[in-house]
Scaffold this motif. Structure first.
Motif, PDB file in Angstrom:
ATOM      1  N   ASN A   1      31.985  40.270  79.165  1.00  0.00           N
ATOM      2  CA  ASN A   1      30.992  40.859  80.059  1.00  0.00           C
ATOM      3  C   ASN A   1      31.042  40.089  81.364  1.00  0.00           C
ATOM      4  OD1 ASN A   1      29.599  42.791  78.231  1.00  0.00           O
ATOM      5  ND2 ASN A   1      29.232  40.917  77.080  1.00  0.00           N
ATOM      6  N   TYR A   2      30.663  40.762  82.442  1.00  0.00           N
ATOM      7  CA  TYR A   2      30.672  40.060  83.717  1.00  0.00           C
ATOM      8  C   TYR A   2      29.483  40.476  84.555  1.00  0.00           C
ATOM      9  CZ  TYR A   2      32.015  43.978  86.721  1.00  0.00           C
ATOM     10  OH  TYR A   2      32.019  45.148  87.430  1.00  0.00           O
ATOM     11  N   LYS A   3      29.178  39.616  85.508  1.00  0.00           N
ATOM     12  CA  LYS A   3      28.201  39.979  86.530  1.00  0.00           C
ATOM     13  C   LYS A   3      28.686  39.386  87.841  1.00  0.00           C
ATOM     14  CE  LYS A   3      24.883  36.209  85.914  1.00  0.00           C
ATOM     15  NZ  LYS A   3      23.510  35.863  85.630  1.00  0.00           N
TER      16      LYS A   3
ATOM     17  N   PHE B   1      32.817  36.036  90.305  1.00  0.00           N
ATOM     18  CA  PHE B   1      32.268  36.810  89.196  1.00  0.00           C
ATOM     19  C   PHE B   1      32.088  35.891  88.001  1.00  0.00           C
ATOM     20  CE2 PHE B   1      34.298  39.713  92.005  1.00  0.00           C
ATOM     21  CZ  PHE B   1      33.510  40.846  91.977  1.00  0.00           C
TER      22      PHE B   1
ATOM     23  N   ASP C   1      30.195  39.515  95.423  1.00  0.00           N
ATOM     24  CA  ASP C   1      31.165  40.605  95.286  1.00  0.00           C
ATOM     25  C   ASP C   1      31.617  41.188  96.623  1.00  0.00           C
ATOM     26  OD1 ASP C   1      28.771  41.837  95.821  1.00  0.00           O
ATOM     27  OD2 ASP C   1      28.917  43.306  94.217  1.00  0.00           O
TER      28      ASP C   1
END
Length: 128
Positions: free
Chosen positions: A29-31, A47, A35
């Motif tokens: 999973n990433y956030k 990220f 960005d």
């Protein structure tokens, strides 16, 4: 040849004929942390990836076919363990001339293996 030797040879032949498959089994999973990348600057896109290894312990590579330099490119993770990776993306070459939103596939692979897991991220490139 007696029955014991024949049975042993048969079991040995079956063992060597079975494909020994080791597949990558990561939960990824990433956030986004940062960005948006200004092409004229030296600040990367950042990220945060949360990675859990559901497969065997191993050393893993992170890469992309897009024109970005990635840091880090490698990490180790034991079976059943999780880690956070702050992946930095630096545009390089002709990517520095691109402007707009991009979908960038990030690939995870165990060192020396060919099977991959893919996570697509979205990054914005801007110029001033």
């Amino acid at each position: 040849m007696d029955t014991k030797n024949l049975g042993f040879l048969l079991i040995l032949a079956i063992f060597f004929c079975l494909p020994l498959v080791s597949s990558i089994d990561l939960d990824i999973n990433y956030k986004p942390i940062q960005d948006t990348v200004i092409n004229d600057g030296d600040n990367p896109g950042i990220f945060e990836f949360s990675v859990t290894n559901n497969g065997p312990s191993g050393n893993f590579e992170i890469y992309t076919f897009e024109r970005f330099i990635l840091e880090p490119e490698k990490f180790s993770l034991d079976n059943g363990k999780s880690t956070r990776i702050f992946l930095k993306l630096y545009p390089e070459g002709s990517m520095k001339k691109n402007v707009g939103h991009l979908e960038v596939p990030i690939f995870f692979r165990e060192d020396g293996k060919s099977e991959t897991q893919q996570q697509n991220i979205f990054i914005e490139l801007v110029s001033f």
